[in-house]
Design a protein around this motif. Structure first.
Motif: not given
Length: 109
Positions: A87-100
């Motif tokens: 139930g907790v969702k945050v918006k993140v800029i794509k380029h801040t994702i470092t790993q999948v």
């Protein structure tokens, strides 16, 4: 006080090979920088760009801030909605994702 004739004479032009020998160390340093610094960085950027473009709903990701969550929505405007808890969702800029961490399989058509 006066310039002696020996100093006033024109110097001879260096041979053509000597000019190349003067620029050889600078050229060698540039080649070393390219292969040790520039090329690996470009390769890493290319891999990260491919990782960002391949994001889809359901992937478990890690942001640069260390937040682990599951992608719930991929938006077109360079944003991703990540669910970090139920139930907790945050918006993140794509380029801040470092790993999948876990990739989801594409839906079969």
């Amino acid at each position: 006080m006066f310039v002696t004739p020996a100093f006033a004479q024109a110097a001879e032009a260096p041979p053509a090979g000597a000019v190349f020998a003067q620029f050889l160390p600078i050229l060698l340093i540039f080649v070393i920088f390219y292969f040790l610094l520039i090329r690996p960085q470009q390769k890493k950027m290319k891999e990260h760009r491919a990782l960002i473009e391949a994001l889809r709903r359901g992937d478990q990701v890690v942001t640069s801030g260390g937040i682990v969550g599951k992608v719930s929505k991929v938006q077109e405007d360079n944003m991703v909605e990540v669910e970090i808890a139920e139930g907790v969702k945050v918006k993140v800029i794509k380029h801040t994702i470092t790993q999948v961490l876990n990739k989801t399989e594409p839906a079969a058509s």
